[in-house]
Design a protein around this motif. Sequence first.
Motif: not given
Length: 71
Positions: A47-62
Amino acid sequence: MKLREYLDKHSLTARQFGTKVGWNDSKISRILNGVTSPSLDDMEAVAEVTDSEVDLNDWHRARPVGEGEAA
């Protein structure tokens, strides 16, 4: 946006991004391929490196098929 989309948009390789967040090649590969989920600290770094451009909600492992099912 997903991490892969962020990398493409900013013309970054996984290795370059890993360097920015302090991850080794193996870790960035496992996360990008959904083998493992990042820790809370990892997500905060992204979030810090990308200025929160990356949606962290997409990061759960299936969950693999069959995992968690009764035997």
